[in-house]
Write an enzyme that holds these catalytic residues in place. Structure first.
Site, mmCIF file in Angstrom:
data_model
loop_
_atom_site.group_PDB
_atom_site.id
_atom_site.type_symbol
_atom_site.label_atom_id
_atom_site.label_comp_id
_atom_site.label_asym_id
_atom_site.label_seq_id
_atom_site.Cartn_x
_atom_site.Cartn_y
_atom_site.Cartn_z
ATOM 1 N N CYS A 27 0.835 -1.200 0.000
ATOM 2 C CA CYS A 27 0.000 0.000 0.000
ATOM 3 C C CYS A 27 0.872 1.253 0.000
ATOM 4 C CB CYS A 27 -0.908 -0.014 1.225
ATOM 5 S SG CYS A 27 -1.830 1.521 1.460
ATOM 6 N N THR A 123 -8.973 -0.217 5.972
ATOM 7 C CA THR A 123 -7.717 0.149 5.326
ATOM 8 C C THR A 123 -6.534 0.056 6.283
ATOM 9 O OG1 THR A 123 -8.091 2.475 5.884
ATOM 10 C CG2 THR A 123 -8.896 1.710 3.740
ATOM 11 N N SER A 140 -2.908 8.295 6.779
ATOM 12 C CA SER A 140 -1.448 8.265 6.668
ATOM 13 C C SER A 140 -0.826 9.655 6.697
ATOM 14 C CB SER A 140 -1.031 7.531 5.391
ATOM 15 O OG SER A 140 -1.458 8.235 4.231
ATOM 16 N N TYR A 187 -4.729 5.740 -9.538
ATOM 17 C CA TYR A 187 -5.931 4.958 -9.218
ATOM 18 C C TYR A 187 -7.122 5.404 -10.067
ATOM 19 C CZ TYR A 187 -3.591 2.682 -5.353
ATOM 20 O OH TYR A 187 -2.730 1.911 -4.611
#
Length: 324
Positions: A27, A123, A140, A187
């Protein structure tokens, strides 16, 4: 989303040994956090668990529940993809761990453990508080800020500041357009469900990449001649680009290896002390090419291109003389 912050006088104060980071090497968002642990020298203060790269059905006994996501896997485990295809090993040799804290089988179990509301996305990363048994954060961008600033008394490299006061406005501005155009841009290309959506996304992506290349032709790093959080956030997308995104997300207009400044920059960042531990290309390629049957039903992982030696010499230090 869980967005509590680490703060000395807050609900979650900085303490050595109190927090645990759940992450995936695959990830790009989670790998930012792994980078911070390495850069700041925090592996002795924050414990970690690494999930297997291949997503699993997280309620395998419930045919009505189709969710697939991150799983923990030990030495003797060999996993298939969510459709039951392939055979992908686990264990320490592949930098996969079990969940030593709770014995969870899936990251989803951790969210269930804290009563996450319906609709929550399961996640990583997760910064977990072992003292209260709660999720501190799964954002994050905020975790890396807290790792940078709040644990210096426990860090091996406490003087490193990846978000220096003098560069904060520039770092914030760079982060904004890089997130939309590049980090999330790949993405948007890969999961576009119409030609129009793909065309718009790929145009934005390569406009942003061209902008990065132009910036890197005049300075060593993306927010100046100092290594910052902005580089930590950009790097994961670039290091995955040629190995994964060019094929899997159809971003094949141009490869990173075709950008002279960006390709050297990737080596430069990778060779920065503490960064290389965030890159595991087996995890990266295995995850993308095996976890989404709708994009790759056979779960075959391409062998290449494996085009660059990330430890090869680079020319980025030439900007140090200019800055001086």
């Amino acid at each position: 989303i869980f967005r509590h912050r680490i703060a000395p006088a807050g609900e979650f104060p900085p303490e050595a040994g109190r927090y645990h980071l759940y992450y995936s090497f695959a990830c790009p968002w989670a790998s930012r956090c792994v980078s911070l642990l390495g850069l700041k020298g925090l592996h002795g203060a924050i414990t970690t668990s690494s999930v297997h790269p291949t997503w699993q059905k997280t309620r395998p006994d419930d045919p009505a529940d189709s969710h697939a996501g991150w799983a923990f896997a030990g030495d003797d485990d060999v996993l298939t993809n969510p459709a039951g295809v392939g055979a992908f090993p686990a264990g320490p040799a592949h930098q996969c761990t079990v969940d030593d804290l709770h014995g969870a089988k899936f990251v989803r179990d951790l969210y269930d453990k804290v009563g996450a509301p319906v609709g929550t996305r399961f996640t990583v990363p997760i910064l977990w508080d072992k003292k209260t048994g709660r999720i501190v954060s799964n954002e994050s961008a905020e975790i890396i800020r807290d790792l940078n600033a709040c644990f210096n008394e426990f860090a091996e490299n406490p003087t490193l500041d990846l978000y220096p006061e003098a560069l904060r406005s520039e770092v914030d501005a760079v982060n904004e357009w890089i997130y939309h155009g590049i980090n999330n841009g790949v993405y948007k290309c890969g999961f576009a469900v119409s030609q129009g959506a793909y065309d718009e996304a790929v145009t934005e992506l390569f406009h942003a990449l061209d902008k990065v290349e132009a910036i890197l032709s005049t300075q060593r790093f993306v927010a100046g001649n100092v290594f910052t959080e902005a580089d930590v956030r950009l790097f994961p997308t670039l290091v995955r680009f040629d190995e994964v995104y060019v094929v899997y997300f159809k971003t094949n207009k141009k490869c990173i290896r075709e950008y002279p400044n960006m390709s050297e920059y990737v080596r430069d960042v990778y060779q920065t002390a503490g960064m290389r531990g965030s890159v595991n290309m087996w995890h990266i390629k295995t995850h993308y090419f095996t976890s989404h049957p709708v994009l790759n039903a056979s779960a075959v992982v391409p062998v290449g291109p494996d085009w660059w030696n990330l430890d090869a010499p680079h020319d980025r230090a030439r900007f140090d003389a200019i800055a001086a």
